[in-house]
Design a protein around this motif. Sequence first.
Motif, PDB file in Angstrom:
ATOM      1  N   TYR A  10     123.336  21.540 -63.472  1.00  0.00           N
ATOM      2  CA  TYR A  10     123.498  20.366 -62.529  1.00  0.00           C
ATOM      3  C   TYR A  10     124.686  19.688 -62.558  1.00  0.00           C
ATOM      4  O   TYR A  10     125.264  19.383 -63.704  1.00  0.00           O
ATOM      5  N   VAL A  11     125.310  19.024 -61.660  1.00  0.00           N
ATOM      6  CA  VAL A  11     126.464  18.404 -61.518  1.00  0.00           C
ATOM      7  C   VAL A  11     126.138  16.523 -61.108  1.00  0.00           C
ATOM      8  O   VAL A  11     125.564  16.799 -59.933  1.00  0.00           O
ATOM      9  N   ILE A  12     126.480  15.686 -61.716  1.00  0.00           N
ATOM     10  CA  ILE A  12     126.409  14.342 -61.047  1.00  0.00           C
ATOM     11  C   ILE A  12     127.984  13.731 -61.005  1.00  0.00           C
ATOM     12  O   ILE A  12     128.757  13.960 -61.943  1.00  0.00           O
ATOM     13  N   ARG A  13     128.102  13.617 -59.756  1.00  0.00           N
ATOM     14  CA  ARG A  13     129.687  12.957 -59.371  1.00  0.00           C
ATOM     15  C   ARG A  13     129.385  12.085 -58.449  1.00  0.00           C
ATOM     16  O   ARG A  13     128.779  12.232 -57.369  1.00  0.00           O
ATOM     17  N   ASP A  14     130.100  10.876 -58.723  1.00  0.00           N
ATOM     18  CA  ASP A  14     130.091   9.798 -57.647  1.00  0.00           C
ATOM     19  C   ASP A  14     128.678   9.258 -57.252  1.00  0.00           C
ATOM     20  O   ASP A  14     128.467   9.142 -55.950  1.00  0.00           O
ATOM     21  N   GLY A  15     127.920   9.118 -58.088  1.00  0.00           N
ATOM     22  CA  GLY A  15     126.429   8.798 -57.594  1.00  0.00           C
ATOM     23  C   GLY A  15     125.647   9.807 -56.968  1.00  0.00           C
ATOM     24  O   GLY A  15     124.358   9.549 -56.420  1.00  0.00           O
ATOM     25  N   ARG A  16     126.014  11.136 -57.107  1.00  0.00           N
ATOM     26  CA  ARG A  16     125.338  12.021 -56.394  1.00  0.00           C
ATOM     27  C   ARG A  16     124.972  13.394 -57.371  1.00  0.00           C
ATOM     28  O   ARG A  16     125.835  13.420 -58.342  1.00  0.00           O
ATOM     29  N   ILE A  17     123.894  14.091 -57.190  1.00  0.00           N
ATOM     30  CA  ILE A  17     123.659  15.214 -57.954  1.00  0.00           C
ATOM     31  C   ILE A  17     123.304  16.484 -57.169  1.00  0.00           C
ATOM     32  O   ILE A  17     123.110  16.519 -56.003  1.00  0.00           O
ATOM     33  N   SER A  29     124.429  23.317 -59.690  1.00  0.00           N
ATOM     34  CA  SER A  29     125.719  24.198 -59.727  1.00  0.00           C
ATOM     35  C   SER A  29     125.821  25.420 -58.875  1.00  0.00           C
ATOM     36  O   SER A  29     126.809  25.884 -58.263  1.00  0.00           O
ATOM     37  N   GLN A  30     124.646  26.175 -58.695  1.00  0.00           N
ATOM     38  CA  GLN A  30     124.547  27.503 -57.965  1.00  0.00           C
ATOM     39  C   GLN A  30     123.150  27.776 -57.812  1.00  0.00           C
ATOM     40  O   GLN A  30     122.362  27.214 -58.512  1.00  0.00           O
ATOM     41  N   GLY A  31     122.798  28.941 -57.442  1.00  0.00           N
ATOM     42  CA  GLY A  31     121.548  29.513 -57.345  1.00  0.00           C
ATOM     43  C   GLY A  31     120.607  29.094 -56.156  1.00  0.00           C
ATOM     44  O   GLY A  31     119.513  29.472 -56.225  1.00  0.00           O
ATOM     45  N   HIS A  32     121.195  28.768 -55.195  1.00  0.00           N
ATOM     46  CA  HIS A  32     120.428  28.057 -53.983  1.00  0.00           C
ATOM     47  C   HIS A  32     120.092  28.728 -53.167  1.00  0.00           C
ATOM     48  O   HIS A  32     120.461  30.077 -53.180  1.00  0.00           O
ATOM     49  N   THR A  33     118.883  28.932 -52.850  1.00  0.00           N
ATOM     50  CA  THR A  33     118.126  29.678 -51.554  1.00  0.00           C
ATOM     51  C   THR A  33     118.059  29.042 -50.308  1.00  0.00           C
ATOM     52  O   THR A  33     118.127  29.611 -49.071  1.00  0.00           O
ATOM     53  N   VAL A  34     118.176  27.742 -50.293  1.00  0.00           N
ATOM     54  CA  VAL A  34     118.684  26.708 -49.283  1.00  0.00           C
ATOM     55  C   VAL A  34     120.080  27.112 -48.610  1.00  0.00           C
ATOM     56  O   VAL A  34     121.040  27.363 -49.415  1.00  0.00           O
ATOM     57  N   ASP A  35     120.278  26.708 -47.434  1.00  0.00           N
ATOM     58  CA  ASP A  35     121.619  26.834 -46.999  1.00  0.00           C
ATOM     59  C   ASP A  35     122.555  25.766 -47.204  1.00  0.00           C
ATOM     60  O   ASP A  35     122.475  24.716 -46.991  1.00  0.00           O
ATOM     61  N   LEU A  76     116.195  21.013 -55.920  1.00  0.00           N
ATOM     62  CA  LEU A  76     117.639  20.993 -55.668  1.00  0.00           C
ATOM     63  C   LEU A  76     118.293  22.203 -55.176  1.00  0.00           C
ATOM     64  O   LEU A  76     119.125  22.267 -54.630  1.00  0.00           O
ATOM     65  N   ARG A  77     117.451  23.427 -55.494  1.00  0.00           N
ATOM     66  CA  ARG A  77     118.070  24.626 -55.278  1.00  0.00           C
ATOM     67  C   ARG A  77     117.158  25.361 -54.383  1.00  0.00           C
ATOM     68  O   ARG A  77     117.760  26.478 -53.382  1.00  0.00           O
ATOM     69  N   HIS A  78     115.917  25.124 -54.050  1.00  0.00           N
ATOM     70  CA  HIS A  78     115.057  25.963 -53.311  1.00  0.00           C
ATOM     71  C   HIS A  78     114.112  25.198 -52.250  1.00  0.00           C
ATOM     72  O   HIS A  78     114.002  25.767 -51.091  1.00  0.00           O
ATOM     73  N   ASP A  79     114.025  23.985 -52.512  1.00  0.00           N
ATOM     74  CA  ASP A  79     112.770  23.479 -51.648  1.00  0.00           C
ATOM     75  C   ASP A  79     112.870  21.910 -51.753  1.00  0.00           C
ATOM     76  O   ASP A  79     111.903  21.118 -52.066  1.00  0.00           O
ATOM     77  N   PRO A  80     113.952  21.317 -51.138  1.00  0.00           N
ATOM     78  CA  PRO A  80     114.147  19.890 -51.160  1.00  0.00           C
ATOM     79  C   PRO A  80     113.433  19.094 -50.197  1.00  0.00           C
ATOM     80  O   PRO A  80     112.845  18.335 -50.328  1.00  0.00           O
ATOM     81  N   MET A 113     119.775  38.961 -52.937  1.00  0.00           N
ATOM     82  CA  MET A 113     118.293  39.098 -52.628  1.00  0.00           C
ATOM     83  C   MET A 113     118.419  37.668 -51.797  1.00  0.00           C
ATOM     84  O   MET A 113     119.169  37.504 -50.996  1.00  0.00           O
ATOM     85  N   ALA A 114     117.589  36.727 -52.075  1.00  0.00           N
ATOM     86  CA  ALA A 114     117.234  35.548 -51.377  1.00  0.00           C
ATOM     87  C   ALA A 114     118.396  34.224 -51.826  1.00  0.00           C
ATOM     88  O   ALA A 114     118.507  33.350 -51.089  1.00  0.00           O
ATOM     89  N   ARG A 115     119.141  34.568 -52.758  1.00  0.00           N
ATOM     90  CA  ARG A 115     120.289  33.551 -53.290  1.00  0.00           C
ATOM     91  C   ARG A 115     121.405  33.993 -52.230  1.00  0.00           C
ATOM     92  O   ARG A 115     121.518  35.062 -51.517  1.00  0.00           O
ATOM     93  N   HIS A 116     122.241  32.966 -52.362  1.00  0.00           N
ATOM     94  CA  HIS A 116     123.645  33.099 -51.541  1.00  0.00           C
ATOM     95  C   HIS A 116     124.760  34.066 -52.107  1.00  0.00           C
ATOM     96  O   HIS A 116     125.304  35.008 -51.398  1.00  0.00           O
ATOM     97  N   ASP A 117     124.622  34.398 -53.356  1.00  0.00           N
ATOM     98  CA  ASP A 117     125.539  35.301 -54.247  1.00  0.00           C
ATOM     99  C   ASP A 117     124.888  35.776 -55.405  1.00  0.00           C
ATOM    100  O   ASP A 117     123.964  35.602 -55.951  1.00  0.00           O
TER     101      ASP A 117
END
Length: 180
Positions: free
Chosen positions: A67-74, A77-83, A17-21, A117-121
């Motif tokens: 992680y956050v689940i809302r309206d049937g989606r997950i 919360s942060q830490g993504h390396t994907v855009d 969910l953060r790096h390699d979906p 670094m590789a993260r967004h923030d």
Amino acid sequence: MDDRRLVKVSKYLSRHLRHDPQRLGIELDEQGWVDVDVLLAALARQNFRLTREELDEVVERNDKRRYVIRDGRIRASQGHTVDVDLALEPVEPPAELFHGTAEGYLDAIRAEGLKAMARHDVHLSPDYATAVRVGSRRGRPVVLVVDAGRMAAEGHVFYRSENGVWLTESVPAWAIAFPD
């Protein structure tokens, strides 16, 4: 679910969910969300069996509330390396925030400040104890105190993720109090 399985599932989710979906065969939307049913089906195709109840337990019991689940989606919360664009609103930070790191990184941080670094923030903690826990992941922890108030006054923008982690693009070395 026992703690060992909880950690295993959480790390597996973090990776995808953060790096390699795409490795799991899922696609995150522009804000990092994916339908829970799509995620569970993708996990099953990879022979990583997880029920909806177990997923809910991992989200609820994760000590970092990753992680956050809302309206049937997950989403993470942060830490993504994907855009992704988490669509967080700028928030006025407290006067001080904290960054946990390992001793081996101090020379580079003194020279260049904190970079995403590789993260967004850059991730900052709201309190000293959390920063210690974060810094412990890679050896003996060192906690840096960040003058977030001065940074904000000088135009740096801060965001707070749903799990309370503070985010900013970078932290200049002048804004960091290093331990003696």
